[in-house]
Write a protein that holds these residues in place. Structure first.
Motif, PDB file in Angstrom:
ATOM      1  N   LEU A  27       0.829  -1.203   0.000  1.00  0.00           N
ATOM      2  CA  LEU A  27       0.000   0.000   0.000  1.00  0.00           C
ATOM      3  C   LEU A  27       0.866   1.257   0.000  1.00  0.00           C
ATOM      4  CD1 LEU A  27      -3.021   0.718   0.041  1.00  0.00           C
ATOM      5  CD2 LEU A  27      -2.860   0.914   2.514  1.00  0.00           C
ATOM      6  N   ALA A  28       1.953   1.258   0.769  1.00  0.00           N
ATOM      7  CA  ALA A  28       2.872   2.400   0.779  1.00  0.00           C
ATOM      8  C   ALA A  28       3.501   2.589  -0.593  1.00  0.00           C
ATOM      9  CB  ALA A  28       3.952   2.193   1.842  1.00  0.00           C
ATOM     10  N   LEU A  29       3.863   1.484  -1.243  1.00  0.00           N
ATOM     11  CA  LEU A  29       4.433   1.546  -2.587  1.00  0.00           C
ATOM     12  C   LEU A  29       3.433   2.146  -3.568  1.00  0.00           C
ATOM     13  CD1 LEU A  29       6.970   0.527  -4.269  1.00  0.00           C
ATOM     14  CD2 LEU A  29       5.549  -1.440  -4.841  1.00  0.00           C
ATOM     15  N   THR A  30       2.182   1.691  -3.487  1.00  0.00           N
ATOM     16  CA  THR A  30       1.144   2.167  -4.400  1.00  0.00           C
ATOM     17  C   THR A  30       0.855   3.645  -4.187  1.00  0.00           C
ATOM     18  OG1 THR A  30       0.126  -0.029  -4.366  1.00  0.00           O
ATOM     19  CG2 THR A  30      -1.223   1.787  -5.187  1.00  0.00           C
ATOM     20  N   HIS A  31       0.664   4.052  -2.944  1.00  0.00           N
ATOM     21  CA  HIS A  31       0.340   5.451  -2.662  1.00  0.00           C
ATOM     22  C   HIS A  31       1.536   6.363  -2.928  1.00  0.00           C
ATOM     23  CE1 HIS A  31      -3.344   4.528   0.106  1.00  0.00           C
ATOM     24  NE2 HIS A  31      -3.510   4.176  -1.154  1.00  0.00           N
ATOM     25  N   GLY A  32       2.752   5.845  -2.752  1.00  0.00           N
ATOM     26  CA  GLY A  32       3.923   6.634  -3.087  1.00  0.00           C
ATOM     27  C   GLY A  32       3.971   6.953  -4.571  1.00  0.00           C
ATOM     28  N   ALA A  33       3.573   5.984  -5.400  1.00  0.00           N
ATOM     29  CA  ALA A  33       3.567   6.198  -6.849  1.00  0.00           C
ATOM     30  C   ALA A  33       2.412   7.093  -7.274  1.00  0.00           C
ATOM     31  CB  ALA A  33       3.477   4.854  -7.571  1.00  0.00           C
ATOM     32  N   LEU A  34       1.251   6.898  -6.670  1.00  0.00           N
ATOM     33  CA  LEU A  34       0.060   7.636  -7.097  1.00  0.00           C
ATOM     34  C   LEU A  34       0.015   9.057  -6.564  1.00  0.00           C
ATOM     35  CD1 LEU A  34      -2.707   4.896  -6.684  1.00  0.00           C
ATOM     36  CD2 LEU A  34      -1.717   5.728  -8.819  1.00  0.00           C
ATOM     37  N   HIS A  35       0.418   9.243  -5.318  1.00  0.00           N
ATOM     38  CA  HIS A  35       0.223  10.529  -4.654  1.00  0.00           C
ATOM     39  C   HIS A  35       1.513  11.195  -4.176  1.00  0.00           C
ATOM     40  CE1 HIS A  35      -3.827   9.073  -4.812  1.00  0.00           C
ATOM     41  NE2 HIS A  35      -3.591   8.130  -3.918  1.00  0.00           N
ATOM     42  N   GLY A  36       2.648  10.485  -4.290  1.00  0.00           N
ATOM     43  CA  GLY A  36       3.904  11.051  -3.831  1.00  0.00           C
ATOM     44  C   GLY A  36       4.207  10.656  -2.400  1.00  0.00           C
ATOM     45  N   PRO A  37       5.489  10.650  -2.016  1.00  0.00           N
ATOM     46  CA  PRO A  37       5.870  10.209  -0.664  1.00  0.00           C
ATOM     47  C   PRO A  37       5.304  11.074   0.453  1.00  0.00           C
ATOM     48  CG  PRO A  37       7.742  11.162  -1.833  1.00  0.00           C
ATOM     49  CD  PRO A  37       6.651  11.005  -2.837  1.00  0.00           C
ATOM     50  N   ARG A  38       5.054  12.354   0.185  1.00  0.00           N
ATOM     51  CA  ARG A  38       4.526  13.215   1.251  1.00  0.00           C
ATOM     52  C   ARG A  38       3.119  12.784   1.652  1.00  0.00           C
ATOM     53  NH1 ARG A  38       5.220  19.601   0.748  1.00  0.00           N
ATOM     54  NH2 ARG A  38       7.369  18.834   0.861  1.00  0.00           N
ATOM     55  N   MET A  39       2.260  12.522   0.660  1.00  0.00           N
ATOM     56  CA  MET A  39       0.911  12.058   0.984  1.00  0.00           C
ATOM     57  C   MET A  39       0.933  10.627   1.515  1.00  0.00           C
ATOM     58  SD  MET A  39      -1.175  14.505   0.661  1.00  0.00           S
ATOM     59  CE  MET A  39      -2.670  13.542   0.879  1.00  0.00           C
ATOM     60  N   ALA A  40       1.892   9.818   1.018  1.00  0.00           N
ATOM     61  CA  ALA A  40       1.994   8.435   1.496  1.00  0.00           C
ATOM     62  C   ALA A  40       2.352   8.371   2.972  1.00  0.00           C
ATOM     63  CB  ALA A  40       3.024   7.669   0.670  1.00  0.00           C
ATOM     64  N   LEU A  41       2.874   9.467   3.520  1.00  0.00           N
ATOM     65  CA  LEU A  41       3.164   9.504   4.957  1.00  0.00           C
ATOM     66  C   LEU A  41       1.916   9.213   5.775  1.00  0.00           C
ATOM     67  CD1 LEU A  41       5.595  12.532   5.405  1.00  0.00           C
ATOM     68  CD2 LEU A  41       6.071  10.139   5.931  1.00  0.00           C
ATOM     69  N   PHE A  42       0.764   9.705   5.318  1.00  0.00           N
ATOM     70  CA  PHE A  42      -0.481   9.440   6.048  1.00  0.00           C
ATOM     71  C   PHE A  42      -0.787   7.945   6.046  1.00  0.00           C
ATOM     72  CE2 PHE A  42      -0.995  13.902   4.781  1.00  0.00           C
ATOM     73  CZ  PHE A  42      -1.379  14.469   5.984  1.00  0.00           C
ATOM     74  N   THR A  43      -0.589   7.302   4.895  1.00  0.00           N
ATOM     75  CA  THR A  43      -0.803   5.860   4.798  1.00  0.00           C
ATOM     76  C   THR A  43       0.124   5.111   5.746  1.00  0.00           C
ATOM     77  OG1 THR A  43      -1.323   6.158   2.453  1.00  0.00           O
ATOM     78  CG2 THR A  43      -0.879   3.917   3.196  1.00  0.00           C
ATOM     79  N   ILE A  44       1.393   5.510   5.745  1.00  0.00           N
ATOM     80  CA  ILE A  44       2.398   4.845   6.570  1.00  0.00           C
ATOM     81  C   ILE A  44       2.095   5.030   8.048  1.00  0.00           C
ATOM     82  CG2 ILE A  44       4.844   4.822   7.166  1.00  0.00           C
ATOM     83  CD1 ILE A  44       5.357   5.777   4.239  1.00  0.00           C
TER      84      ILE A  44
END
Length: 203
Positions: free
Chosen positions: A26-43
């Motif tokens: 999920l972190a990999l997917t959201h990092g690609a789709l939304h960028g690492p900054r937004m993926a921080l919320f997922t993480i």
């Protein structure tokens, strides 16, 4: 905790964190789709869920699930259904393009946090693993709450760094992912659905 015990625990946690699983994917997917900054919320959502599972495992729910087949079966079906649903959503997501994730289309941080949290707590096998894994490092002569804090925070830090690395990596290879069209979404969606479908069948 004794320093030597903590070091062994840290090495074991690192091995666990780099093992492929729903939250890393999920972190990999959201990092690609939304960028690492937004993926921080997922993480952060996933890390919060893992800390909760560690707490439950250390204070007895792991043992309860091991003796209650019905409770485990219910948790497996609930967790499996959520992961299958998440996989379907990823499968149906539009192909990744440079302008596909415009500001107005970017999910809110709360939604990403919730997805990470649910992905972490939806797999009861993780709870059973913690129930068997954590006692190996517990010293009965020391205070349990203090050991919980050390072990939970150590795990959270390692998991956070591993998932952030995955999100940053996915963002860096985004041009390659864009050329793959919907294949990236479908591969990730298939993995989520497969994990979810297999949960109720495991023993």
């Amino acid at each position: 905790m004794a320093l030597q015990t903590w070091f062994i625990y840290l090495v074991a946690v690192l091995g666990l964190s780099i093992t492929p699983g729903p939250n890393g994917l999920l972190a990999l997917t959201h990092g690609a789709l939304h960028g690492p900054r937004m993926a921080l919320f997922t993480i952060l959502g996933g890390v919060t869920g893992f800390i909760g599972l560690i707490a439950l495992a250390m204070f007895g729910l792991g043992a309860l699930l091991q003796v209650s087949a019905d409770a485990l079966l219910v948790l497996k079906w609930v967790g499996g259904c959520y992961l299958v649903w998440l996989g379907v959503q990823l499968w149906r997501a539009p192909a990744l393009h440079p302008d596909a994730v415009a500001a107005q289309d970017t999910p809110r941080g709360a939604a990403l946090f919730r997805q990470g949290l649910l992905a972490a707590i939806s797999n009861p096998k993780v709870l059973l693993f913690y129930g068997a894994f954590l006692p190996q490092f517990i010293d009965p002569e020391r205070a349990l709450p203090t050991q919980f804090l050390v072990m939970a925070l150590s795990f959270a830090a390692v998991e956070f760094l591993v998932e952030l690395s995955l999100a940053r990596l996915a963002h860096r290879i985004r041009p390659w992912l864009e050329r793959g069209g919907k294949r990236f979404n479908r591969v990730c969606g298939t993995f989520f659905a497969a994990i979810g479908a297999s949960l109720p069948m495991t023993h």
